[in-house]
Design a protein around this motif. Structure first.
Motif, short mmCIF file in Angstrom:
data_model
loop_
_atom_site.label_atom_id
_atom_site.label_comp_id
_atom_site.label_asym_id
_atom_site.label_seq_id
_atom_site.Cartn_x
_atom_site.Cartn_y
_atom_site.Cartn_z
N CYS A 1 -2.59 3.77 -1.29
CA CYS A 1 -4.00 3.74 -0.90
C CYS A 1 -4.24 4.42 0.44
N HIS B 1 -6.18 3.40 -5.57
CA HIS B 1 -6.08 2.10 -6.24
C HIS B 1 -6.51 2.25 -7.70
N GLU C 1 -5.38 5.59 -10.82
CA GLU C 1 -4.97 5.57 -9.41
C GLU C 1 -4.37 6.89 -8.95
N HIS D 1 -3.61 3.40 4.18
CA HIS D 1 -4.04 1.99 4.25
C HIS D 1 -2.96 1.09 4.83
N PHE E 1 0.81 -1.22 0.00
CA PHE E 1 0.00 0.00 0.00
C PHE E 1 0.85 1.28 0.00
#
Length: 509
Positions: free
Chosen positions: A60, A458, A272, A183, A53
């Protein structure tokens, strides 16, 4: 910093201009600071998923928008955070990495200065406009959250912040808080449990929230005794093994060549990196439960059916009423494969300042949404239940998690990062359903009106998250406006699909 407010003419899209308070300058920790921190505390290595991540194509963040019934003053908010969240190891640690390429970054404890994490922006005329026009307040919150996507968190500090906006919205009478968490700090289920561990029942400010009990599946002993028990167990093993094999083959195929059908809601190259728009709608949880009882299925099955119906309506309108046949539209469903620490355990951990099982232990499930036009609205739920049942009776998530760890050891972290990015890019949307408290709760003395979680960073253009709270269900979406320029229309489709399915279920029963 004051936000500029402009009242547009009727029909225009943007209502308020958003100015995000400038965060402290981003500067990596100095070598002396790193050395001192490493000497004082070696820290805990980041898990492979947490490292994933942090990659540029997987940077994220989780965003949770909270509606409040009354304003929480900055001093009250600081005191509450200091007594709860700041005591959690992940929310009071920085990610430190040595110069060696093979070195795994570690969580190293640090002192948290809440002035670096808590923001009360001066809204100026925006607050006055929202007092008389609640729809304007809704759009202001949406614009503010969208702008946050373009404002990075400071890597030299714990990766989270909280913004309190004193604007009135359609649902929140006093204000809205936007809680942003990287995240890498944990998976969505654990982070939501942690947030709820900071709240208390409004009816009893000493008690933690109550969550619905998970329905347990019948034990094998229910099939009988002796040989029948063995046959029942053997049959279940065969079903699980077959479903797991089928799911794993699709997972591998999706890594190399199997892609979803290109539709108007598919993300394009670089999705993203683009900011998302966050919208939500509150619907009746009782309506969902009524469908569940009438159809003899689970709430997850109902939500899959409602989402399928909504996507079918939305795409059919775009295609002029002629929905293409056999559309492949899937979600890369993240599954927490580790037993989550309960709310009581998390509250205890923050109270005592001790560590607990935490982090990201996530596997993938690729789940297909039945997108089609049905004369009977209940067919969407039936099809959703059929698809979900195969995933429930499989070890697909465990396979994807363990295979990812194996690939990291054998081929390196870059390979598994490329694989994960390709799989998610080859699917259309992300989807989740999170269970919330059954009664009203308060955060630091202010009753919560709604909870709307979402995610960005993402490679997908659409995320749909359902969050239950009391007798309400919040449908939260994060969209790339290049793919979905009218997200509120899609929310309308969700609400209308739920109503049509509920009416059909009521008539049937």
């Amino acid at each position: 910093m004051a936000g500029a407010t402009e009242l547009p003419e009727k029909g225009t899209k943007c209502l308020l201009t958003v100015n995000i308070p400038k965060p402290p300058s981003i500067s990596p920790a100095t070598e002396a600071e790193i050395e001192t921190a490493a000497t004082a505390e070696k820290g805990t290595p980041l898990s492979p998923t947490a490292r994933l991540f942090l990659q540029p194509k997987f940077n994220c963040h989780i965003i949770v928008i909270l509606g409040f019934a009354k304003i929480i003053a900055a001093d009250e908010m600081k005191a509450g955070l200091q007594a709860t969240l700041v005591r959690h190891p992940r929310f009071s640690s920085v990610q430190v990495s040595q110069n060696s390429r093979k070195d795994i970054p570690r969580w190293v404890p640090t002192k948290v200065n809440l002035d670096d994490h808590l923001f009360y922006p001066e809204l100026g005329p925006a607050a006055a406009v929202s007092a008389s026009d609640h729809a304007a307040g809704d759009r202001f919150v949406e614009d503010y959250a969208t702008t946050l996507c373009q404002t990075p968190l400071d890597p030299s500090r714990p990766l989270w912040d909280l913004h309190f906006l004193s604007v009135r919205t359609t649902e929140a009478a006093a204000g809205v808080a936007i809680f942003r968490i990287h995240h890498s700090l944990g998976d969505g289920i654990s982070l939501m449990s942690l947030l709820l561990a900071c709240t208390r029942k409004t009816s009893d400010l000493e008690s933690l929230p109550t969550l619905p009990e998970a329905r347990r599946r019948p034990a094998a002993a229910a099939a009988g005794v002796g040989a029948w028990v063995f046959l029942f167990w053997l049959w279940n093993f065969v079903v699980y093994a077959w479903n797991s094999l089928a799911g794993s083959l699709l997972y591998v195929a999706s890594t190399f060549f199997l892609k979803d059908t290109r539709t108007p809601i598919s993300g394009s190259e670089g999705v993203e990196f683009r900011p998302k728009r966050f919208v939500h709608r509150i619907v009746s949880l009782d309506d969902v439960k009524a469908i569940k009882c009438a159809m003899g299925c689970t709430i997850n099955d109902v939500l899959l059916g409602v989402t399928s119906a909504a996507l079918s309506r939305y795409l059919s309108r775009i295609y002029g009423g002629h929905l293409p046949q056999s559309l492949r539209i899937r979600t890369s469903l993240l599954v927490n494969i580790r037993p989550t620490s309960g709310i009581n355990a998390l509250a205890d951990m923050m109270k005592k300042g001790s560590d607990a099982r935490w982090g990201n232990r996530l596997g993938y499930m690729l789940l297909r949404f039945p997108v089609m036009m049905c004369e009977d609205p209940l067919d969407y739920v039936r099809k959703g239940k059929e698809v979900a049942e195969k995933k429930k009776n499989s070890w697909e998530a465990i396979f994807t998690y363990t295979s990812g760890l194996l690939i990291v050891k054998c081929l390196g972290f870059k390979v598994v990062t490329a694989m994960c990015h390709r799989i998610i890019s080859n699917t259309t949307l992300s989807f989740s359903n999170v269970v919330g408290p059954t009664e009203e709760v308060s955060l630091f003395g202010s009753p919560l009106i709604y909870i709307a979680p979402s995610v960005y960073g993402h490679p997908q253009a659409l995320s749909i998250h359902f969050q239950s709270y009391q007798n309400k269900l919040t449908v939260a979406m994060a969209v790339d406006e290049l793919a979905i320029p009218d997200p509120h229309r899609l929310l309308d489709d969700v609400a209308q699909s739920l109503q049509l399915i509920k009416d059909a279920a009521t008539a049937r029963s």
